[in-house]
Write a protein that holds these residues in place. Sequence first.
Motif, PDB file in Angstrom:
ATOM      1  N   THR A 451       8.988  67.945  -7.439  1.00  0.00           N
ATOM      2  CA  THR A 451       9.070  68.263  -6.014  1.00  0.00           C
ATOM      3  C   THR A 451       7.993  67.500  -5.249  1.00  0.00           C
ATOM      4  OG1 THR A 451       7.588  70.164  -6.229  1.00  0.00           O
ATOM      5  CG2 THR A 451       9.955  70.552  -6.578  1.00  0.00           C
ATOM      6  N   ILE A 452       8.091  67.514  -3.928  1.00  0.00           N
ATOM      7  CA  ILE A 452       7.105  66.811  -3.110  1.00  0.00           C
ATOM      8  C   ILE A 452       5.733  67.456  -3.235  1.00  0.00           C
ATOM      9  CG2 ILE A 452       7.703  68.170  -1.073  1.00  0.00           C
ATOM     10  CD1 ILE A 452       6.585  64.465  -1.206  1.00  0.00           C
ATOM     11  N   ASP A 453       5.700  68.794  -3.417  1.00  0.00           N
ATOM     12  CA  ASP A 453       4.408  69.473  -3.585  1.00  0.00           C
ATOM     13  C   ASP A 453       3.748  69.060  -4.891  1.00  0.00           C
ATOM     14  OD1 ASP A 453       4.725  70.796  -1.172  1.00  0.00           O
ATOM     15  OD2 ASP A 453       5.743  72.505  -2.099  1.00  0.00           O
ATOM     16  N   GLU A 454       4.527  68.887  -5.944  1.00  0.00           N
ATOM     17  CA  GLU A 454       3.958  68.449  -7.223  1.00  0.00           C
ATOM     18  C   GLU A 454       3.474  67.007  -7.140  1.00  0.00           C
ATOM     19  OE1 GLU A 454       6.772  71.274 -10.076  1.00  0.00           O
ATOM     20  OE2 GLU A 454       7.351  69.209  -9.603  1.00  0.00           O
ATOM     21  N   ILE A 455       4.180  66.178  -6.394  1.00  0.00           N
ATOM     22  CA  ILE A 455       3.717  64.797  -6.206  1.00  0.00           C
ATOM     23  C   ILE A 455       2.420  64.775  -5.414  1.00  0.00           C
ATOM     24  CG2 ILE A 455       4.293  62.588  -5.136  1.00  0.00           C
ATOM     25  CD1 ILE A 455       7.197  63.114  -5.783  1.00  0.00           C
ATOM     26  N   ARG A 456       2.323  65.618  -4.398  1.00  0.00           N
ATOM     27  CA  ARG A 456       1.071  65.714  -3.638  1.00  0.00           C
ATOM     28  C   ARG A 456      -0.070  66.222  -4.521  1.00  0.00           C
ATOM     29  NH1 ARG A 456       1.530  65.889   2.085  1.00  0.00           N
ATOM     30  NH2 ARG A 456       3.681  65.882   2.840  1.00  0.00           N
ATOM     31  N   ARG A 457       0.245  67.166  -5.379  1.00  0.00           N
ATOM     32  CA  ARG A 457      -0.801  67.781  -6.212  1.00  0.00           C
ATOM     33  C   ARG A 457      -1.374  66.793  -7.213  1.00  0.00           C
ATOM     34  NH1 ARG A 457       0.361  72.612 -10.608  1.00  0.00           N
ATOM     35  NH2 ARG A 457      -1.735  72.629 -11.575  1.00  0.00           N
ATOM     36  N   TYR A 458      -0.493  66.074  -7.921  1.00  0.00           N
ATOM     37  CA  TYR A 458      -0.965  65.175  -8.978  1.00  0.00           C
ATOM     38  C   TYR A 458      -1.245  63.756  -8.476  1.00  0.00           C
ATOM     39  CZ  TYR A 458       0.489  68.800 -12.267  1.00  0.00           C
ATOM     40  OH  TYR A 458       0.617  69.977 -12.963  1.00  0.00           O
ATOM     41  N   GLY A 459      -0.714  63.393  -7.327  1.00  0.00           N
ATOM     42  CA  GLY A 459      -0.935  62.048  -6.802  1.00  0.00           C
ATOM     43  C   GLY A 459      -1.645  62.011  -5.483  1.00  0.00           C
ATOM     44  N   GLY A 460      -2.410  63.066  -5.186  1.00  0.00           N
ATOM     45  CA  GLY A 460      -3.100  63.122  -3.901  1.00  0.00           C
ATOM     46  C   GLY A 460      -4.075  61.978  -3.696  1.00  0.00           C
ATOM     47  N   ASP A 461      -4.828  61.650  -4.765  1.00  0.00           N
ATOM     48  CA  ASP A 461      -5.790  60.544  -4.648  1.00  0.00           C
ATOM     49  C   ASP A 461      -5.074  59.223  -4.377  1.00  0.00           C
ATOM     50  OD1 ASP A 461      -7.814  62.326  -5.123  1.00  0.00           O
ATOM     51  OD2 ASP A 461      -7.881  61.917  -7.281  1.00  0.00           O
ATOM     52  N   LEU A 462      -3.945  59.023  -5.029  1.00  0.00           N
ATOM     53  CA  LEU A 462      -3.191  57.791  -4.826  1.00  0.00           C
ATOM     54  C   LEU A 462      -2.619  57.724  -3.419  1.00  0.00           C
ATOM     55  CD1 LEU A 462      -2.020  55.202  -6.021  1.00  0.00           C
ATOM     56  CD2 LEU A 462      -0.089  56.528  -6.866  1.00  0.00           C
ATOM     57  N   LEU A 463      -2.130  58.844  -2.898  1.00  0.00           N
ATOM     58  CA  LEU A 463      -1.581  58.858  -1.543  1.00  0.00           C
ATOM     59  C   LEU A 463      -2.673  58.625  -0.509  1.00  0.00           C
ATOM     60  CD1 LEU A 463       0.877  61.879  -1.827  1.00  0.00           C
ATOM     61  CD2 LEU A 463       1.455  59.459  -1.816  1.00  0.00           C
ATOM     62  N   ARG A 464      -3.839  59.195  -0.744  1.00  0.00           N
ATOM     63  CA  ARG A 464      -4.931  59.014   0.226  1.00  0.00           C
ATOM     64  C   ARG A 464      -5.511  57.609   0.176  1.00  0.00           C
ATOM     65  NH1 ARG A 464      -6.050  64.348  -1.450  1.00  0.00           N
ATOM     66  NH2 ARG A 464      -7.395  63.574  -3.103  1.00  0.00           N
ATOM     67  N   SER A 465      -5.519  56.994  -1.029  1.00  0.00           N
ATOM     68  CA  SER A 465      -6.142  55.671  -1.148  1.00  0.00           C
ATOM     69  C   SER A 465      -5.316  54.586  -0.497  1.00  0.00           C
ATOM     70  CB  SER A 465      -6.353  55.333  -2.629  1.00  0.00           C
ATOM     71  OG  SER A 465      -5.113  55.227  -3.298  1.00  0.00           O
ATOM     72  N   THR A 466      -4.029  54.838  -0.243  1.00  0.00           N
ATOM     73  CA  THR A 466      -3.192  53.809   0.359  1.00  0.00           C
ATOM     74  C   THR A 466      -3.420  53.678   1.859  1.00  0.00           C
ATOM     75  OG1 THR A 466      -1.405  55.423   0.619  1.00  0.00           O
ATOM     76  CG2 THR A 466      -1.428  54.100  -1.398  1.00  0.00           C
ATOM     77  N   ARG A 467      -4.061  54.638   2.466  1.00  0.00           N
ATOM     78  CA  ARG A 467      -4.316  54.590   3.904  1.00  0.00           C
ATOM     79  C   ARG A 467      -5.824  54.683   4.141  1.00  0.00           C
ATOM     80  NH1 ARG A 467       0.088  55.418   7.244  1.00  0.00           N
ATOM     81  NH2 ARG A 467       2.022  55.995   6.201  1.00  0.00           N
ATOM     82  N   VAL A 468      -6.447  53.570   4.405  1.00  0.00           N
ATOM     83  CA  VAL A 468      -7.877  53.516   4.663  1.00  0.00           C
ATOM     84  C   VAL A 468      -8.079  53.464   6.168  1.00  0.00           C
ATOM     85  CG1 VAL A 468     -10.009  52.266   4.254  1.00  0.00           C
ATOM     86  CG2 VAL A 468      -8.224  52.312   2.487  1.00  0.00           C
ATOM     87  N   ALA A 469      -8.660  54.530   6.713  1.00  0.00           N
ATOM     88  CA  ALA A 469      -8.851  54.612   8.163  1.00  0.00           C
ATOM     89  C   ALA A 469      -9.996  53.697   8.594  1.00  0.00           C
ATOM     90  CB  ALA A 469      -9.150  56.045   8.566  1.00  0.00           C
ATOM     91  N   PRO A 470      -9.807  52.898   9.644  1.00  0.00           N
ATOM     92  CA  PRO A 470     -10.896  52.048  10.136  1.00  0.00           C
ATOM     93  C   PRO A 470     -12.052  52.894  10.666  1.00  0.00           C
ATOM     94  CG  PRO A 470      -8.765  51.339  11.020  1.00  0.00           C
ATOM     95  CD  PRO A 470      -8.552  52.668  10.388  1.00  0.00           C
TER      96      PRO A 470
END
Length: 573
Positions: A451-470
């Motif tokens: 599910t999307i919640d499980e992807i967020r749970r186990y891949g949160g670091d990967l999802l956050r690392s793809t968007r680096v805020a200036p």
Amino acid sequence: MSSTQGSIETQEAIERFAEALHQRIGADRYRLWFTHGVRFDLEVGESPDDGKPTVVVVIRTSGPFAAQRMGNSFATELRAAAMIACGERARYRIDVEEAEQPAPKKRTRAAKVAAEKKATAKSGGRRSTARQASGRASSGRQSRGRRGSANSLASLLAQSTATGDDSSGASRGGRGRSRGRVEHDPIAASELPEEDEFDDDELDEDDLEESKPRSSKSKLPPLPESQPTGGRTLESFITGPCNEFAFSAAMMAVATPSVATPLFLHGPTGTGKSHLLAALANEFRTRRRMRRVVLLTAEQFTNDFVVSVVSSCLHALLRSYRDVDELLIDDVHFLAAKTATLREALYTVETLASAGKPLVFSANLPPSDIRGLTGEVAGRMASGLVCPLAALDQQTRFQLLQRMVATRCVLGCDNALLEEVSELIGGDARAAGGIANLIGMLQRMFRREPTIDEIRRYGGDLLRSTRVAPTLRSIEKAVCETFGLEGDGLRSKAQTRRVSEPRTLAMYLARQHTGSAFTEIAKHFGRRSHSNAISAISKVENWLSSGKPIGAGDGAMSAQDAIARVESRLRVG
């Protein structure tokens, strides 16, 4: 026989077999014999000892020669790998898949008659033996199919998993007798020619002509070590608004190599630059029939140059680079500030360009924005066609995820889930590959679609690392590099146009890309009051509507161009 159904247990068993075989024969031999045109499958068969159902690992290859060599050279290793992957009762079989036969060469009537007589004389004594072997193989396969289809492949794999602790001992004990019980395809074996059947008289004159060695006078220098293309082609490149212009330029370069050369591709990481370079190298080799195509990175070019200088063989190196049909260099920004390497790179590019050879380069920025790149090199690289590649848009990310999930995951994945995930990740194609691997791992762990919640749970670091805020600091650095200012030039009290207008643009971008307050922005750029940051917004908006140039001297550019360059640097980092 009943074949596999694409279940997770079957896929895991195939992976265990491949890993065990890889460890036994070594990486080089495995890559040579079992990676190109070879695939593995599982079927239910019967044991030749007691007739009970067992798992058969099927090695499918495209040629009878390869099948014969595999059976003769790797019988023990294949048997042991099958036992480790599927239990001590498991066996293996080598099948030859039918391939499309090429059109025969045209021969003269006399040659045809002679060839028919020779073939009749040689094959007359073997026809009856081959027919009998084929009949026995057909009846054997039919009986095995009727008995094997009644057994479940999943249950056999489950039994082999339950007894997996004893499989290593069984494989060691069975190595001495495995060669006698290896199952080969009788039809495939009967089609294989014996070594003493080949005759030099059967070769055509055209074949003998092609086999003659080239004259030593036309010998060319050895090519530099080229990067592998890794199966990346123009057909597998996913296009969208973010890369459509660069893809069209690549297609034009293949169709008319001498029209726009050099071709320069630039964009942030993960936008497909290396994919396009590898695809172009593959197209020039196959479609344009160019034999001397070199694809390498700027780091490899630098290392070759340094080694040649140290070993006093610079002339041989330069000759090998300048006698190519096409040269493709990735990550050109690595050459920045390397004076001697840049000089030799410029001479090489000039030599190939004057000879009409196609050249392709890639970097994270356009040539004029790469600091440390000399004006001559930047001018030569920008003299053909400069094509930007932007970060992947949402639709392109969705299509890329669909393809990666289809090739890397055992189970399918709902399009609605992939579309939601594609909105969370950034525009880096490599991050999309990491997400696809994550989904495949979660499928193996949960035995279902995550599910999307499980992807967020186990891949949160990967999802956050793809968007680096200036940040304010990164925006300041990008503006200074764009306009050629010192590191802290925007914080000075200078009121000249060369400094004040880039400072105003930096405050405008800081408000657009960060959540900082006007007071914080003004303080960071050395202003006393937040009113300076507020007025910067209206000033830049007026510049955009009127097209007023920003800066002074050679560094002046329009506001729209300046913003595009600064944002490109922010994406690169």
